[in-house]
Design a protein around this motif. Structure first.
Motif, short mmCIF file in Angstrom:
data_model
loop_
_atom_site.label_atom_id
_atom_site.label_comp_id
_atom_site.label_asym_id
_atom_site.label_seq_id
_atom_site.Cartn_x
_atom_site.Cartn_y
_atom_site.Cartn_z
N GLY A 112 -54.57 -3.13 -25.07
CA GLY A 112 -55.31 -4.10 -25.87
C GLY A 112 -55.93 -5.23 -25.09
O GLY A 112 -56.57 -6.11 -25.67
N GLY A 113 -55.80 -5.24 -23.76
CA GLY A 113 -56.43 -6.26 -22.95
C GLY A 113 -57.94 -6.15 -22.95
O GLY A 113 -58.64 -7.15 -22.76
N CYS A 114 -58.45 -4.95 -23.15
CA CYS A 114 -59.88 -4.71 -23.33
C CYS A 114 -60.07 -3.90 -24.60
O CYS A 114 -59.20 -3.10 -24.99
CB CYS A 114 -60.47 -3.94 -22.14
SG CYS A 114 -60.91 -4.98 -20.74
N ASP A 115 -61.21 -4.10 -25.24
CA ASP A 115 -61.52 -3.33 -26.46
C ASP A 115 -61.99 -1.92 -26.13
O ASP A 115 -61.74 -0.99 -26.89
CB ASP A 115 -62.61 -4.04 -27.27
CG ASP A 115 -62.18 -5.40 -27.75
OD1 ASP A 115 -61.04 -5.52 -28.25
OD2 ASP A 115 -62.98 -6.36 -27.64
N MET A 116 -62.70 -1.79 -25.00
CA MET A 116 -63.30 -0.49 -24.69
C MET A 116 -63.55 -0.36 -23.20
O MET A 116 -63.57 -1.34 -22.46
CB MET A 116 -64.61 -0.29 -25.46
CG MET A 116 -65.73 -1.18 -24.97
SD MET A 116 -67.37 -0.78 -25.65
CE MET A 116 -67.65 0.87 -25.00
N LEU A 117 -63.79 0.89 -22.79
CA LEU A 117 -64.28 1.25 -21.46
C LEU A 117 -65.38 2.26 -21.72
O LEU A 117 -65.17 3.21 -22.49
CB LEU A 117 -63.15 1.82 -20.62
CG LEU A 117 -63.45 2.15 -19.16
CD1 LEU A 117 -62.22 1.86 -18.28
CD2 LEU A 117 -63.84 3.62 -18.99
N PRO A 118 -66.57 2.10 -21.14
CA PRO A 118 -67.74 2.84 -21.62
C PRO A 118 -67.85 4.30 -21.22
O PRO A 118 -68.65 5.02 -21.82
CB PRO A 118 -68.91 2.05 -21.05
CG PRO A 118 -68.36 1.37 -19.84
CD PRO A 118 -66.94 1.06 -20.16
N GLU A 119 -67.08 4.77 -20.23
CA GLU A 119 -67.11 6.20 -19.97
C GLU A 119 -65.86 6.67 -19.25
O GLU A 119 -65.41 6.06 -18.29
CB GLU A 119 -68.37 6.63 -19.21
CG GLU A 119 -68.66 5.94 -17.92
CD GLU A 119 -69.92 6.49 -17.27
OE1 GLU A 119 -70.46 7.52 -17.73
OE2 GLU A 119 -70.36 5.92 -16.26
#
Length: 250
Positions: free
Chosen positions: A66-73
């Motif tokens: 949950g430290g980041c919402d997303m990673l793009p690939e």
């Protein structure tokens, strides 16, 4: 980390994989094809964006916790689904090609065609999504004397290109856009060339989203990404590729 914090801020983790994703420097202000596309997709919907420039493994862990919402690939990994949700729409499907010395007649024709060639790779790099046979060849201890593992942080591919030019290794496989970008940036087009066919399968990558955020927010972020990525196909996608002087070969 960069960006302006706001109530509707999207936290994005990404790693260095130029020209698709780039850590900005004094010499290169752009963040790469994928990040430029992501920025346009979410900024157009009113999101502020915070970028976290981290190694891939750390970025995946940050999305999972949950430290980041997303990673793009990211390639599809079944075990990852316990912590993240993959977008339906592909970020890109990459053709893998090879870089070799200019005028070298060698071409890839299955694993048997690399026997006796000196192959370069990075530590722990996994090609199995594109060719399980190629990965098995690299992993086989019997082939160790012909597989050169180049360690480093963000200059591994640059060093591999120099080694091929100098005759210390013979070939290297990667995303065709990465090969084009590095050749152009290093000014080695007179010394090296990108050749096809590459490995057997395309490398399909999708955005991943954290399960730690509320379901409603995650569903909305995924919907925006899927619709935005579809809308960018064609001229807009080509614009971002041309910005970094790369293109998909027919």
């Amino acid at each position: 980390m960069s960006g302006i914090a706001r109530a509707d801020t999207l936290k994005v983790c990404y790693d260095q994989w130029a020209p698709m994703t780039i850590f900005p420097t004094d010499g290169e202000a752009g963040r790469g094809v994928v990040i430029d596309m992501l920025d346009e997709i979410y900024a157009s919907k009113g999101y502020g964006i915070e970028y976290y420039e981290v190694p891939l493994a750390r970025g995946i862990a940050m999305v999972a916790d949950g430290g980041c919402d997303m990673l793009p690939e990211y390639v599809y990994v079944k075990e990852a689904e316990k912590d993240v949700v993959y977008a339906e729409e592909k970020t890109f499907a990459y053709t893998t090609a090879f870089v070799i010395r200019r005028n070298d007649p060698w071409r890839y024709d299955g694993v048997q065609s690399i026997v006796g060639k000196r192959v370069a790779t990075g530590p722990g790099w996994d090609y199995s999504a594109a060719s399980i046979n190629y990965q098995n060849y690299i992993d086989d201890p019997e082939n160790a004397e012909f597989v050169e593992v180049i360690s480093g942080y963000d200059d591994v591919v640059d060093r591999i290109f120099t080694m091929i030019k100098e005759g210390r290794v013979d070939l290297y496989a990667d995303n065709e856009l990465v090969l084009q970008y590095v050749l152009n940036r290093l000014g080695m087009n007179d010394d090296l060339q990108v050749v096809r066919p590459g490995l057997e399968k395309k490398l399909v990558e999708r955005a991943i989203f954290s399960k730690k955020m509320p379901d409603e927010r995650r569903h909305e972020l995924i919907r925006i990404w899927n619709e935005g990525r579809i809308a960018m196909k064609g001229e807009r996608e080509q614009f971002f590729l041309q910005k970094y002087d790369v293109t998909f070969e027919e």
